[in-house]
Design an enzyme around this catalytic site. Structure first.
Site, mmCIF file in Angstrom:
data_model
loop_
_atom_site.group_PDB
_atom_site.id
_atom_site.type_symbol
_atom_site.label_atom_id
_atom_site.label_comp_id
_atom_site.label_asym_id
_atom_site.label_seq_id
_atom_site.Cartn_x
_atom_site.Cartn_y
_atom_site.Cartn_z
ATOM 1 N N HIS A 84 43.044 40.360 24.291
ATOM 2 C CA HIS A 84 43.199 41.239 25.456
ATOM 3 C C HIS A 84 44.193 40.650 26.449
ATOM 4 C CE1 HIS A 84 39.866 44.207 24.767
ATOM 5 N NE2 HIS A 84 39.571 43.283 23.874
ATOM 6 N N GLU A 113 33.335 32.124 25.076
ATOM 7 C CA GLU A 113 33.244 33.551 24.745
ATOM 8 C C GLU A 113 34.340 34.353 25.440
ATOM 9 O OE1 GLU A 113 29.874 32.690 27.775
ATOM 10 O OE2 GLU A 113 30.869 31.693 26.074
#
Length: 225
Positions: A151, A53
């Site tokens: 990110h 994740e």
């Protein structure tokens, strides 16, 4: 002029107290609140697994981090780059928490929380009740997000630098250029030379001389009625 450091981290999770670690640090030098072009960036071996994740957020897997330096190996270079200057980040308490956990583990002093400048707090004060994530602020200020598929810390720093300029009053706040510092673990660039804007005000004698010159011209287009 005032020097400050804008930085971001990527991690294996959300809480250093439960064993999550830093896997990437990126930082940009600002002078007068604008990027100088000097930057620091490194990937870090977290000495643990990288949950799937987390990889979906930042794009890094255990294979990407294999052979990268451990935090203790880069701590001194990072501390040297940031110096004693203010530290700017979006949701800065998160990044400070992780860095201080890593610094403690490496036997270094924690970062002084008094150095913290949180652009999330700034955005919430300016835009109360509105979405103030980095993505939301980029869209609000018309900043290009097309390259932000994950990110990545260095890209987030560059986007945040543009957001910070807007939060501080926009491009008229100062002048500067930013250079790409995406190569290697610690990349330094020379800052661009500052440019001066000079306003020239003609003297009365010069104005009279110009007027006489124009009057001698035949059918000057700027004097036609």
């Amino acid at each position: 002029m005032k020097r400050s450091i804008l930085f971001d981290t990527e991690t294996t999770g959300l809480d250093p107290a439960t064993g999550d670690r830093v896997i990437e640090i990126a930082a940009l030098e600002l002078v007068g609140d604008l990027p100088t072009g000097r930057s620091y960036r490194t990937l870090i071996d977290p000495e643990r697994d990288v949950p799937e994740e987390a990889s979906r957020v930042h794009g890094f897997t255990e294979a990407d981090l294999e052979g990268q330096p451990k935090f203790a190996d880069i701590a001194d270079a990072f501390l040297s780059f940031i110096g004693d200057d203010p530290l700017i980040a979006h949701n800065a308490r998160f990044d400070f928490g992780f860095l201080n956990a890593e610094l403690k583990r490496a036997g270094r002093k924690p970062l002084d929380m008094g150095r913290m400048v949180d652009t999330l707090d700034m955005a919430r004060e300016r835009f109360p009740g509105m979405p103030n994530s980095l993505d939301a602020l980029c869209r609000r200020f018309g900043i290009d997000l097309s390259a932000r598929t994950t990110h990545n810390a260095l890209l987030d720093c560059k986007l945040l630098a543009d957001v910070y300029v807007e939060l501080m009053g926009g491009r008229q706040h100062g002048l500067g250029l930013v250079a790409d510092g995406s190569h290697g673990h610690a990349v330094m660039y020379e800052a661009p030379v500052n440019r001066r804007i000079v306003r020239v005000v003609p003297t009365q004698a010069e104005l009279e001389a110009h007027r006489a010159f124009v009057e001698d011209l035949k059918e000057a287009v700027w004097t036609a009625q």
